[in-house]
Design an enzyme around this catalytic site. Structure first.
Site, short mmCIF file in Angstrom:
data_model
loop_
_atom_site.label_atom_id
_atom_site.label_comp_id
_atom_site.label_asym_id
_atom_site.label_seq_id
_atom_site.Cartn_x
_atom_site.Cartn_y
_atom_site.Cartn_z
N GLY A 162 0.78 -1.23 0.00
CA GLY A 162 0.00 0.00 0.00
C GLY A 162 0.81 1.28 0.00
O GLY A 162 0.42 2.28 -0.58
N GLU A 168 3.66 4.24 5.96
CA GLU A 168 2.43 3.49 5.74
C GLU A 168 1.49 4.28 4.84
O GLU A 168 1.62 5.50 4.70
CB GLU A 168 1.73 3.22 7.08
CG GLU A 168 1.83 1.78 7.53
CD GLU A 168 1.03 0.79 6.68
OE1 GLU A 168 0.66 1.09 5.53
OE2 GLU A 168 0.77 -0.31 7.18
N ARG A 193 -4.69 0.59 -7.21
CA ARG A 193 -3.45 1.11 -6.62
C ARG A 193 -2.77 2.13 -7.55
O ARG A 193 -2.06 3.00 -7.11
CB ARG A 193 -2.45 -0.03 -6.35
CG ARG A 193 -2.86 -0.98 -5.24
CD ARG A 193 -1.67 -1.81 -4.80
NE ARG A 193 -2.03 -3.02 -4.09
CZ ARG A 193 -2.26 -3.09 -2.77
NH1 ARG A 193 -2.21 -2.00 -2.04
NH2 ARG A 193 -2.56 -4.24 -2.20
#
Ligand code: IMP
Ligand code: MG
Length: 191
Positions: free
Chosen positions: A55, A110, A177
């Protein structure tokens, strides 16, 4: 070769089921600010930027290029076990760091912190390895579902409402994504 019209009809980037939350330009401007902040705070420090796959891959790639310091990078891949759509906090390391972090200054990068269970566990694992410091950068902070209220995000891109978002590295069942912006899926049944 598909014609331009055919290509537009099939464009993921103009998919009508997506509502743009942050444009590519807005994201770039915010990431640049984070880079400036980090660059000022890590002068003369041995900084390693750890991306959590998959991610954070896009954010990690952009963030490293706005940090004007001699840094290194590394990656981890973890799978967080979900009970339905909720994170359970059980984390399995699928890919560990390539290099030791002993005496290094680490920023874990993150994509999003939701319940905070995955990162809390990940920081526990990394915390036992003798790093000089460990901080957390998350592009998105979704505070409403947070279970681990004590989890501190040192560098936050944007705080968002409790909605499921995709793009700029974030996925829904592996898709989206590659979107250059961050969007909300309007009708998940059509996603
Ligand atoms: P947590 O353990 O609940 O904080 O889980 C965080 C992880 O769940 C993130 O790294 C994402 O992989 C995923 N996630 C949470 N919210 C979203 C979202 O809105 N879109 C896409 N992935 C999400
Ligand atoms: Mg993730």
């Amino acid at each position: 070769m598909a014609s331009v019209t055919q290509q537009m009809e099939h464009s993921e980037f103009t998919n009508p089921n997506l509502e743009v939350l942050f444009s590519a330009d807005q994201i770039a401007a915010r990431v640049a600010e984070l880079g400036t902040e980090i660059s000022a705070q890590y002068v003369d420090k041995d900084l390693v930027l750890v991306g959590v796959l998959k991610g954070s891959s896009v954010f990690h790639a952009d963030l490293m290029r706005v940090i004007d310091l001699p840094i290194t990078i590394d990656f981890m891949a973890v799978s967080s076990y979900k009970d339905g759509t909720k994170s359970t906090g059980d984390v399995e390391i699928l890919k560990d760091l390539s290099n030791p972090i002993r005496d290094k200054h680490v920023i874990v990068v993150e994509d999003i912190v939701d319940t905070g269970l995955t990162l809390t566990r990940l920081l526990e694992i990394l915390g036992s390895r003798g790093a000089a410091s460990i901080r957390l950068a998350s592009l998105l902070d979704k505070p409403e579902p947070r279970i681990k209220k004590e989890l501190k995000i040192d560098y936050t891109g944007f705080v968002i409402p409790n909605k499921f978002v995709v793009g700029y590295g974030l996925d829904a069942a592996g898709r989206y994504r590659n979107l250059p912006f961050i969007g909300v899926v309007k009708d998940p049944s059509k996603a």
